[in-house]
Design a protein around this motif. Structure first.
Motif, PDB file in Angstrom:
ATOM      1  N   PHE A 182       0.826  -1.208   0.000  1.00 18.48           N
ATOM      2  CA  PHE A 182       0.000   0.000   0.000  1.00 18.48           C
ATOM      3  C   PHE A 182       0.862   1.260   0.000  1.00 18.48           C
ATOM      4  O   PHE A 182       0.595   2.228  -0.723  1.00 18.48           O
ATOM      5  CB  PHE A 182      -0.927  -0.010   1.218  1.00 18.48           C
ATOM      6  CG  PHE A 182      -1.681   1.265   1.419  1.00 18.48           C
ATOM      7  CD1 PHE A 182      -2.772   1.579   0.611  1.00 18.48           C
ATOM      8  CD2 PHE A 182      -1.309   2.166   2.408  1.00 18.48           C
ATOM      9  CE1 PHE A 182      -3.479   2.770   0.792  1.00 18.48           C
ATOM     10  CE2 PHE A 182      -2.004   3.351   2.594  1.00 18.48           C
ATOM     11  CZ  PHE A 182      -3.085   3.650   1.782  1.00 18.48           C
ATOM     12  N   THR A 183       1.929   1.262   0.795  1.00 20.67           N
ATOM     13  CA  THR A 183       2.814   2.430   0.898  1.00 20.67           C
ATOM     14  C   THR A 183       3.502   2.722  -0.429  1.00 20.67           C
ATOM     15  O   THR A 183       3.541   3.870  -0.881  1.00 20.67           O
ATOM     16  CB  THR A 183       3.867   2.196   1.996  1.00 20.67           C
ATOM     17  OG1 THR A 183       3.199   1.940   3.236  1.00 20.67           O
ATOM     18  CG2 THR A 183       4.779   3.407   2.144  1.00 20.67           C
ATOM     19  N   SER A 196       1.068   4.087  -3.037  1.00 21.29           N
ATOM     20  CA  SER A 196       0.725   5.496  -2.759  1.00 21.29           C
ATOM     21  C   SER A 196       1.813   6.428  -3.261  1.00 21.29           C
ATOM     22  O   SER A 196       1.525   7.503  -3.806  1.00 21.29           O
ATOM     23  CB  SER A 196       0.511   5.693  -1.253  1.00 21.29           C
ATOM     24  OG  SER A 196      -0.538   4.866  -0.784  1.00 21.29           O
ATOM     25  N   TRP A 197       3.054   6.052  -3.088  1.00 22.12           N
ATOM     26  CA  TRP A 197       4.170   6.876  -3.573  1.00 22.12           C
ATOM     27  C   TRP A 197       4.168   6.980  -5.092  1.00 22.12           C
ATOM     28  O   TRP A 197       4.414   8.050  -5.649  1.00 22.12           O
ATOM     29  CB  TRP A 197       5.496   6.285  -3.109  1.00 22.12           C
ATOM     30  CG  TRP A 197       5.760   6.438  -1.640  1.00 22.12           C
ATOM     31  CD1 TRP A 197       5.086   7.235  -0.740  1.00 22.12           C
ATOM     32  CD2 TRP A 197       6.773   5.767  -0.879  1.00 22.12           C
ATOM     33  NE1 TRP A 197       5.609   7.095   0.523  1.00 22.12           N
ATOM     34  CE2 TRP A 197       6.652   6.211   0.481  1.00 22.12           C
ATOM     35  CE3 TRP A 197       7.769   4.843  -1.192  1.00 22.12           C
ATOM     36  CZ2 TRP A 197       7.485   5.750   1.493  1.00 22.12           C
ATOM     37  CZ3 TRP A 197       8.609   4.390  -0.185  1.00 22.12           C
ATOM     38  CH2 TRP A 197       8.465   4.838   1.145  1.00 22.12           C
ATOM     39  N   GLN A 225       1.820   6.958  -7.216  1.00 18.11           N
ATOM     40  CA  GLN A 225       0.758   7.774  -7.815  1.00 18.11           C
ATOM     41  C   GLN A 225       1.198   9.214  -8.044  1.00 18.11           C
ATOM     42  O   GLN A 225       0.610   9.920  -8.863  1.00 18.11           O
ATOM     43  CB  GLN A 225      -0.482   7.760  -6.912  1.00 18.11           C
ATOM     44  CG  GLN A 225      -1.196   6.415  -6.884  1.00 18.11           C
ATOM     45  CD  GLN A 225      -2.440   6.448  -6.005  1.00 18.11           C
ATOM     46  OE1 GLN A 225      -2.871   7.512  -5.582  1.00 18.11           O
ATOM     47  NE2 GLN A 225      -3.012   5.288  -5.737  1.00 18.11           N
ATOM     48  N   ASN A 226       2.212   9.655  -7.330  1.00 22.81           N
ATOM     49  CA  ASN A 226       2.618  11.057  -7.401  1.00 22.81           C
ATOM     50  C   ASN A 226       3.731  11.317  -8.415  1.00 22.81           C
ATOM     51  O   ASN A 226       4.234  12.448  -8.494  1.00 22.81           O
ATOM     52  CB  ASN A 226       3.081  11.521  -6.008  1.00 22.81           C
ATOM     53  CG  ASN A 226       1.990  11.376  -4.964  1.00 22.81           C
ATOM     54  OD1 ASN A 226       0.838  11.687  -5.234  1.00 22.81           O
ATOM     55  ND2 ASN A 226       2.360  10.895  -3.775  1.00 22.81           N
ATOM     56  N   LEU A 284      -3.799   1.513 -11.017  1.00 22.46           N
ATOM     57  CA  LEU A 284      -2.782   2.559 -10.948  1.00 22.46           C
ATOM     58  C   LEU A 284      -2.353   2.972 -12.353  1.00 22.46           C
ATOM     59  O   LEU A 284      -2.189   4.157 -12.653  1.00 22.46           O
ATOM     60  CB  LEU A 284      -1.576   2.065 -10.142  1.00 22.46           C
ATOM     61  CG  LEU A 284      -0.407   3.044 -10.006  1.00 22.46           C
ATOM     62  CD1 LEU A 284      -0.847   4.323  -9.304  1.00 22.46           C
ATOM     63  CD2 LEU A 284       0.752   2.393  -9.261  1.00 22.46           C
TER      64      LEU A 284
END
Length: 492
Positions: free
Chosen positions: A371-372, A375-376, A378-379, A417
């Motif tokens: 998950f971590t 999340s990274w 995506q940016n 994603l």
């Protein structure tokens, strides 16, 4: 004070000859590098410590209608109550790791016994002597044979029907042959296990990786084949060139070998063993082995066979060789047990390596890590995301060495994603394929650590050999991924 003798220079201050001092330095160097079980044990302890630091988290698992597999729901992640693994739990994880990998462990035992029985029959020695005689008569054939063998194994590996589980049993044969031809055990790994790994990672028609990933991503099965064929060709050429350069250096000067000084006496054909004749029983024993390989290939391709059936084939080969050589039942049983004993370390390595995953699972931190990272990613920009996804998949392969298992965890996240950042789903599958495949040559949780154990190659020596090749492969992967993004490779 220095006297010159056959042993070299004698130094009365140390009481050692030059050769003895070199040997002493080699022993000290060996003592500095930990045993493989020590490394894995500390890896388990570190994993247990991380379960006390990283928050526990969990994705819900749902049945994917396309692949008929349990996959994660990418929107369902939530933090849960922490379940850290204590010191005693870390020890228990080793036992549980062996239980979870019981089929692999038994395959190792069955394969070791079959190869040992073939060795005791003299069939392997006779076959190696024959191969050496051919190459000595026509030295130019040596490189041709090596290249052809690597191409065959790479192409075969790309179909998913030849993997580490199958090739690992034949490592001792490749080592004995390479030593007889003037090479070393790293060349043996380079022309056998590595091409299978390269082919498996290129995954032209691999149902266990590309098939599962494309199904979860809702892509046509084995679509985009043309690009993966190009990958296979390029990666195989890199593999061949790298191994031939190292092999030529070792043959020209054996002291240049990274494993120089390691005892392979039992695999070396001395003058007596080089006189081994290819008798009728030995010919039939080799024939049985090849028939076993053919049956294995047929079952893997057409019957959906896997580890259990392959282990059974090795058991049948063992019994057949014993019968051909007219061994009494007790004689065959004793030889089988002796062969089992040679696979103990490799079997323990499997349990220790799997124990790392057991700890992560018990501590419920694997999903948190996934998950971590997601999340990274995506940016980042599209090209940076593609490279970041490649590194993420490569790292995830350390935690989840199973290709189909990794697809079930990562593809439900990587697919949405990819949609979110405007990346073709086929590229996300390509990245998964690369990350899952090529890092198998690096991570200690995969089969390469077992291959090193079988080949008696210290991990530090293996990494000195493998890291330059892996870096070349990684650079090639990045190029292939960036080109795929630039050309909009694949549907969706």
């Amino acid at each position: 004070y220095l006297n010159y003798t056959k042993k070299g220079v004698y130094n009365p201050l140390t009481g050692l000859y030059e050769q003895d001092m070199q040997a002493e330095r080699q022993v000290k160097k060996k003592a500095l590098f930990p045993h493989i079980l020590v490394l894995l044990f500390f890896a388990i302890l570190i994993a247990a410590i991380l379960t006390w630091i990283i928050p526990a988290g969990k994705y819900e698992r749902v049945l994917d209608e396309n692949s008929k597999r349990m996959v994660i729901d990418p929107l369902s992640f939530q933090y849960v109550e922490s379940t850290p693994v204590g010191p005693f739990g870390a020890f228990v994880s080793i036992e549980e790791g062996l239980i979870e990998a019981a089929n692999i462990t038994f395959l190792i035992f069955a394969a070791f016994s079959a190869m040992y029985i073939l060795e005791k029959s003299g069939a392997l020695d006779a076959a190696i002597v024959k191969a050496v005689d051919i190459t000595r008569a026509k030295p130019a054939l040596t490189n041709v044979i090596i290249v052809l063998l690597m191409i065959i194994l790479s192409v075969w590996g790309s179909t998913g029907t030849m993997s580490y589980e199958e090739i690992i049993a034949f490592i001792p044969i490749f080592i004995a042959l390479c030593i007889a031809l003037g090479y070393d055990s790293l060349v043996a790994i380079g022309i056998s296990v590595v091409p299978v790994g390269v082919g498996f990672a290129s995954a032209t028609l691999n149902p266990f990786t590309i098939g599962v990933a494309q199904t979860i991503a809702e892509l046509p099965m084995f679509s985009g084949l043309w690009y993966r064929v190009i990958v296979l060709v390029v990666m195989t050429i890199i593999n061949i060139a790298f191994v031939l350069v190292y092999a030529r250096k070792v043959k020209a000067d054996p002291t240049k070998s990274l494993v120089y000084g390691i005892d392979y006496t039992d695999l070396t054909l001395d003058d007596e063993r080089m006189k081994t004749e290819m008798t009728l029983p030995r010919k039939l024993s080799i024939l049985v082995l090849f028939l076993g390989i053919l049956v294995m290939a047929y079952g893997l391709i057409n019957k959906g066979w896997y580890i259990n059936q392959v282990a059974a084939i090795f058991m049948i080969v063992s019994i057949a060789v014993g019968i051909i050589n007219r061994w009494a039942p007790n004689q065959l049983a004793n030889a089988y047990v002796e062969g089992l004993s040679k696979g103990v370390l490799s079997a323990l390595v499997v349990g220790f390596a799997r124990g790392i995953l057991v700890v992560f699972t018990k501590g419920q931190i694997l999903d948190t890590i996934v998950f971590t990272f997601a999340s990274w990613l995506q940016n980042l920009s599209l090209y940076a995301s593609a490279v970041g996804m490649l590194f993420f998949q490569s790292f995830l392969n350390f935690l989840i060495p199973s290709g189909s298992g990794q697809a079930a965890v990562s593809m439900p996240i990587m697919t949405p994603l990819a949609d979110l950042i405007g990346m073709k789903r086929q590229i996300a599958v390509l990245i998964f394929q690369f990350g899952d495949g090529f890092s198998n040559l690096l991570w200690p949780t995969g089969f390469m650590i077992i291959a090193c154990t079988v080949a008696r190659i210290p991990l530090n020596k293996y990494y000195r050999f493998m890291l330059p090749f892996f870096i070349l492969c990684l650079l090639a992967q990045i190029v292939f991924v960036l080109v795929a993004v630039a050309i909009g490779y694949g549907p969706f």
